[in-house]
Design an enzyme around this catalytic site. Structure first.
Site, PDB file in Angstrom:
ATOM      1  N   LEU A  39     -15.003  -8.739  20.525  1.00  0.00           N
ATOM      2  CA  LEU A  39     -16.398  -9.024  20.834  1.00  0.00           C
ATOM      3  C   LEU A  39     -16.571  -8.966  22.347  1.00  0.00           C
ATOM      4  CD1 LEU A  39     -17.338 -12.066  18.532  1.00  0.00           C
ATOM      5  CD2 LEU A  39     -18.323  -9.772  18.433  1.00  0.00           C
ATOM      6  N   ASP A  40     -17.616  -8.283  22.804  1.00  0.00           N
ATOM      7  CA  ASP A  40     -17.904  -8.238  24.235  1.00  0.00           C
ATOM      8  C   ASP A  40     -18.156  -9.653  24.755  1.00  0.00           C
ATOM      9  OD1 ASP A  40     -17.802  -5.458  24.245  1.00  0.00           O
ATOM     10  OD2 ASP A  40     -19.945  -5.252  23.836  1.00  0.00           O
TER      11      ASP A  40
END
Length: 237
Positions: A39-40
């Site tokens: 996940l960014d």
């Protein structure tokens, strides 16, 4: 004590997936640990952490479909395809609800997608985001991904729209927002992104940890670890 299993963390915005792994690794004093499905930093939601022998099954959970909820802001193209980047193009044009509904149909099924320049894909041994930060010229090859479902959850206002998407491994939601905006000649980038499901696992089985601390109390982790078999026996939703 040997620790083997899966921990599902509800990752908040503002911290990288790697940082979450490092914090848990330090708290448990264990080095054999990893995560499935990055996940960014600006994204939140379900982040599966494999501990001990569970790291051998990371490839299994990575194959599962993922569900995301996200907000696209129209009228601006950014360098990162999300709110973290600088605005490189803008327009006063905004799509109508009918226009959005007509065009999201083009992104359902098997599609070709070019990943964002700010991604972890390697180009001649270097990460694309490193090249992008250094303003180096490069191009990324398109990849095939599968979008099972893509729909509007709420048309917030003329500048923002709230979506839900179920997609395959390797899909970049930032690229989906970018491409949808370009298809409608109005540009678009992600302002909020949350992963709610991976396979049959959802945020309901995840835990919130105080990731602001350098050391997380190990008991909060240990009581929420799921057996490896739980992942191996699971099937995509």
């Amino acid at each position: 004590m040997k620790i083997n299993g899966w921990l599902f963390v509800d990752k908040p915005e503002g911290i990288s997936s790697r940082k979450v792994v490092d914090l848990i690794s330090n708290s448990l004093s264990i080095k054999k640990i990893g995560h499935a499905g990055t996940l960014d930093p600006m994204a939140s939601g379900l982040l599966p952490i494999a501990i001990g022998e569970a790291t051998k099954t990371i490839g299994v959970i990575q194959q599962f479909k993922k569900r995301y909820e996200f907000i696209i802001k129209w009228g601006e193209k950014t360098s990162t395809d999300d709110k973290m980047g600088s605005i490189i193009l803008s327009t006063s044009k905004r799509p109508s609800l009918q226009n959005i509904n007509e065009n999201i149909k083009k992104f359902v099924g098997k599609i070709e997608q070019i990943p964002p320049n700010f991604s972890a894909i390697k180009v001649n041994g270097k990460r694309a985001y490193t090249l992008a930060r250094n303003n180096e010229n490069f191009s990324l090859n398109p990849r095939s991904v599968f979008i099972e479902n893509f729909k509007i959850k709420k048309n917030i206002d003329k500048d923002h729209c709230f979506f839900e998407c179920i997609c395959s491994k390797g899909t970049y939601i930032r690229a989906l927002a970018r491409d949808l905006g370009e298809t409608m000649n109005c540009f678009g980038h992600i302002t909020e992104l949350r992963r709610t499901h991976i396979g049959k696992f959802s945020n309901k089985c995840s835990i919130l940890l105080d990731l602001s601390k350098k050391l997380i109390h190990s008991s909060a982790i240990l009581k929420n670890i799921l057996p490896i078999e739980t992942v191996l026996k699971s099937v995509p939703f």
